[in-house]
Design a protein around this motif. Structure first.
Motif, PDB file in Angstrom:
ATOM      1  N   LYS A 161     -27.153  -9.492  46.371  1.00  0.00           N
ATOM      2  CA  LYS A 161     -27.517 -10.812  46.878  1.00  0.00           C
ATOM      3  C   LYS A 161     -28.696 -10.672  47.822  1.00  0.00           C
ATOM      4  CE  LYS A 161     -22.864 -12.645  46.405  1.00  0.00           C
ATOM      5  NZ  LYS A 161     -22.442 -11.551  45.547  1.00  0.00           N
ATOM      6  N   VAL A 162     -29.682 -11.558  47.655  1.00  0.00           N
ATOM      7  CA  VAL A 162     -30.849 -11.612  48.520  1.00  0.00           C
ATOM      8  C   VAL A 162     -31.126 -13.071  48.841  1.00  0.00           C
ATOM      9  CG1 VAL A 162     -31.862  -9.487  47.567  1.00  0.00           C
ATOM     10  CG2 VAL A 162     -32.516 -11.702  46.608  1.00  0.00           C
ATOM     11  N   THR A 163     -31.867 -13.300  49.892  1.00  0.00           N
ATOM     12  CA  THR A 163     -32.253 -14.663  50.241  1.00  0.00           C
ATOM     13  C   THR A 163     -33.276 -15.164  49.234  1.00  0.00           C
ATOM     14  OG1 THR A 163     -31.835 -14.195  52.568  1.00  0.00           O
ATOM     15  CG2 THR A 163     -33.167 -16.145  52.071  1.00  0.00           C
ATOM     16  N   ALA A 164     -33.032 -16.346  48.702  1.00  0.00           N
ATOM     17  CA  ALA A 164     -33.912 -16.943  47.692  1.00  0.00           C
ATOM     18  C   ALA A 164     -35.344 -17.009  48.197  1.00  0.00           C
ATOM     19  CB  ALA A 164     -33.417 -18.340  47.324  1.00  0.00           C
ATOM     20  N   GLY A 165     -36.271 -16.618  47.324  1.00  0.00           N
ATOM     21  CA  GLY A 165     -37.684 -16.705  47.638  1.00  0.00           C
ATOM     22  C   GLY A 165     -38.256 -15.539  48.422  1.00  0.00           C
ATOM     23  N   THR A 166     -37.444 -14.519  48.708  1.00  0.00           N
ATOM     24  CA  THR A 166     -37.946 -13.398  49.509  1.00  0.00           C
ATOM     25  C   THR A 166     -38.469 -12.248  48.663  1.00  0.00           C
ATOM     26  OG1 THR A 166     -35.736 -12.426  49.731  1.00  0.00           O
ATOM     27  CG2 THR A 166     -36.451 -13.944  51.474  1.00  0.00           C
ATOM     28  N   ASN A 167     -38.323 -12.348  47.350  1.00  0.00           N
ATOM     29  CA  ASN A 167     -38.830 -11.301  46.464  1.00  0.00           C
ATOM     30  C   ASN A 167     -39.541 -11.925  45.272  1.00  0.00           C
ATOM     31  OD1 ASN A 167     -36.053  -9.921  47.614  1.00  0.00           O
ATOM     32  ND2 ASN A 167     -37.791  -8.516  47.449  1.00  0.00           N
ATOM     33  N   SER A 168     -40.603 -11.251  44.840  1.00  0.00           N
ATOM     34  CA  SER A 168     -41.354 -11.714  43.669  1.00  0.00           C
ATOM     35  C   SER A 168     -40.609 -11.333  42.389  1.00  0.00           C
ATOM     36  CB  SER A 168     -42.742 -11.069  43.660  1.00  0.00           C
ATOM     37  OG  SER A 168     -42.623  -9.672  43.392  1.00  0.00           O
ATOM     38  N   ALA A 169     -41.017 -11.938  41.300  1.00  0.00           N
ATOM     39  CA  ALA A 169     -40.452 -11.597  39.997  1.00  0.00           C
ATOM     40  C   ALA A 169     -40.697 -10.128  39.680  1.00  0.00           C
ATOM     41  CB  ALA A 169     -41.040 -12.492  38.911  1.00  0.00           C
ATOM     42  N   ASP A 170     -41.872  -9.614  40.027  1.00  0.00           N
ATOM     43  CA  ASP A 170     -42.182  -8.205  39.779  1.00  0.00           C
ATOM     44  C   ASP A 170     -41.268  -7.283  40.589  1.00  0.00           C
ATOM     45  OD1 ASP A 170     -44.175  -8.844  37.973  1.00  0.00           O
ATOM     46  OD2 ASP A 170     -45.818  -8.537  39.411  1.00  0.00           O
ATOM     47  N   GLU A 171     -41.000  -7.629  41.846  1.00  0.00           N
ATOM     48  CA  GLU A 171     -40.106  -6.813  42.675  1.00  0.00           C
ATOM     49  C   GLU A 171     -38.696  -6.800  42.103  1.00  0.00           C
ATOM     50  OE1 GLU A 171     -42.098  -7.269  47.108  1.00  0.00           O
ATOM     51  OE2 GLU A 171     -40.823  -8.882  46.354  1.00  0.00           O
ATOM     52  N   LYS A 172     -38.218  -7.963  41.670  1.00  0.00           N
ATOM     53  CA  LYS A 172     -36.875  -8.030  41.090  1.00  0.00           C
ATOM     54  C   LYS A 172     -36.808  -7.232  39.794  1.00  0.00           C
ATOM     55  CE  LYS A 172     -36.987 -12.510  41.730  1.00  0.00           C
ATOM     56  NZ  LYS A 172     -36.681 -13.949  41.711  1.00  0.00           N
ATOM     57  N   ALA A 173     -37.832  -7.331  38.961  1.00  0.00           N
ATOM     58  CA  ALA A 173     -37.859  -6.567  37.711  1.00  0.00           C
ATOM     59  C   ALA A 173     -37.874  -5.069  37.988  1.00  0.00           C
ATOM     60  CB  ALA A 173     -39.069  -6.968  36.870  1.00  0.00           C
ATOM     61  N   GLU A 174     -38.649  -4.638  38.966  1.00  0.00           N
ATOM     62  CA  GLU A 174     -38.711  -3.221  39.313  1.00  0.00           C
ATOM     63  C   GLU A 174     -37.377  -2.748  39.888  1.00  0.00           C
ATOM     64  OE1 GLU A 174     -40.230   0.673  39.748  1.00  0.00           O
ATOM     65  OE2 GLU A 174     -40.711  -1.009  38.425  1.00  0.00           O
ATOM     66  N   PHE A 175     -36.721  -3.602  40.676  1.00  0.00           N
ATOM     67  CA  PHE A 175     -35.408  -3.253  41.202  1.00  0.00           C
ATOM     68  C   PHE A 175     -34.405  -3.061  40.071  1.00  0.00           C
ATOM     69  CE2 PHE A 175     -31.144  -4.376  42.566  1.00  0.00           C
ATOM     70  CZ  PHE A 175     -30.949  -3.440  43.565  1.00  0.00           C
ATOM     71  N   VAL A 176     -34.393  -3.977  39.120  1.00  0.00           N
ATOM     72  CA  VAL A 176     -33.477  -3.870  37.976  1.00  0.00           C
ATOM     73  C   VAL A 176     -33.737  -2.563  37.231  1.00  0.00           C
ATOM     74  CG1 VAL A 176     -32.874  -4.871  35.724  1.00  0.00           C
ATOM     75  CG2 VAL A 176     -33.082  -6.345  37.744  1.00  0.00           C
ATOM     76  N   ARG A 177     -35.008  -2.233  37.006  1.00  0.00           N
ATOM     77  CA  ARG A 177     -35.356  -0.996  36.293  1.00  0.00           C
ATOM     78  C   ARG A 177     -34.887   0.237  37.066  1.00  0.00           C
ATOM     79  NH1 ARG A 177     -38.448   3.083  36.288  1.00  0.00           N
ATOM     80  NH2 ARG A 177     -39.685   2.509  38.098  1.00  0.00           N
ATOM     81  N   GLN A 178     -35.223   0.290  38.353  1.00  0.00           N
ATOM     82  CA  GLN A 178     -34.860   1.468  39.140  1.00  0.00           C
ATOM     83  C   GLN A 178     -33.349   1.579  39.347  1.00  0.00           C
ATOM     84  OE1 GLN A 178     -37.041   2.513  42.669  1.00  0.00           O
ATOM     85  NE2 GLN A 178     -38.980   1.764  41.825  1.00  0.00           N
ATOM     86  N   ALA A 179     -32.678   0.453  39.517  1.00  0.00           N
ATOM     87  CA  ALA A 179     -31.220   0.479  39.677  1.00  0.00           C
ATOM     88  C   ALA A 179     -30.561   0.984  38.397  1.00  0.00           C
ATOM     89  CB  ALA A 179     -30.697  -0.904  40.046  1.00  0.00           C
ATOM     90  N   HIS A 180     -31.054   0.531  37.257  1.00  0.00           N
ATOM     91  CA  HIS A 180     -30.509   1.016  35.979  1.00  0.00           C
ATOM     92  C   HIS A 180     -30.738   2.524  35.846  1.00  0.00           C
ATOM     93  CE1 HIS A 180     -29.212   1.129  31.846  1.00  0.00           C
ATOM     94  NE2 HIS A 180     -30.274   1.865  31.606  1.00  0.00           N
ATOM     95  N   ASP A 181     -31.930   2.980  36.190  1.00  0.00           N
ATOM     96  CA  ASP A 181     -32.224   4.413  36.133  1.00  0.00           C
ATOM     97  C   ASP A 181     -31.279   5.204  37.040  1.00  0.00           C
ATOM     98  OD1 ASP A 181     -34.272   3.865  34.352  1.00  0.00           O
ATOM     99  OD2 ASP A 181     -35.884   4.233  35.808  1.00  0.00           O
TER     100      ASP A 181
END
Length: 101
Positions: free
Chosen positions: A40-60
């Motif tokens: 959970k994060v505060t809405a609007g505090t991360n860009s789409a690119d940051e969220k996508a990179e987080f999903v990628r790195q978390a999966h890795d």
């Protein structure tokens, strides 16, 4: 969370829950290994690119921890919560933002 999403490590809380894999299935098939990450994060505090990179790195990270048997359908979910709907220490994120201004 700290390096990709720019969240304060000292305020990042983690809960690990384990479940019997005989209760977990994907596509109707029982799995021997499974994981799910929900943040959970505060809405609007991360860009789409940051969220996508987080999903990628978390999966890795999950893949490195659980190995090749980790199913493709291993979800990483970033929930965006409005600043007035959550907080810590008795203050909402909105109240913190307002006080800082």
């Amino acid at each position: 969370m700290a390096s990709v999403m720019h969240k304060k490590a000292e305020l990042t809380a983690v809960l690990v829950e384990t479940h019997d894999t005989t209760r977990w299935s994907i596509g109707g098939q029982l799995v021997s290994c499974a994981a799910h990450l929900d943040v959970k994060v505060t809405a609007g505090t991360n860009s789409a690119d940051e969220k996508a990179e987080f999903v990628r790195q978390a999966h890795d990270l999950l893949r490195s921890a659980f190995g090749a048997s980790l199913p493709l359908a291993t979800y990483v979910v970033v929930n965006e919560v409005t600043a007035d709907a959550w907080g810590y220490g008795g203050l909402t994120q909105e109240a913190r933002r307002t006080a800082a201004a």
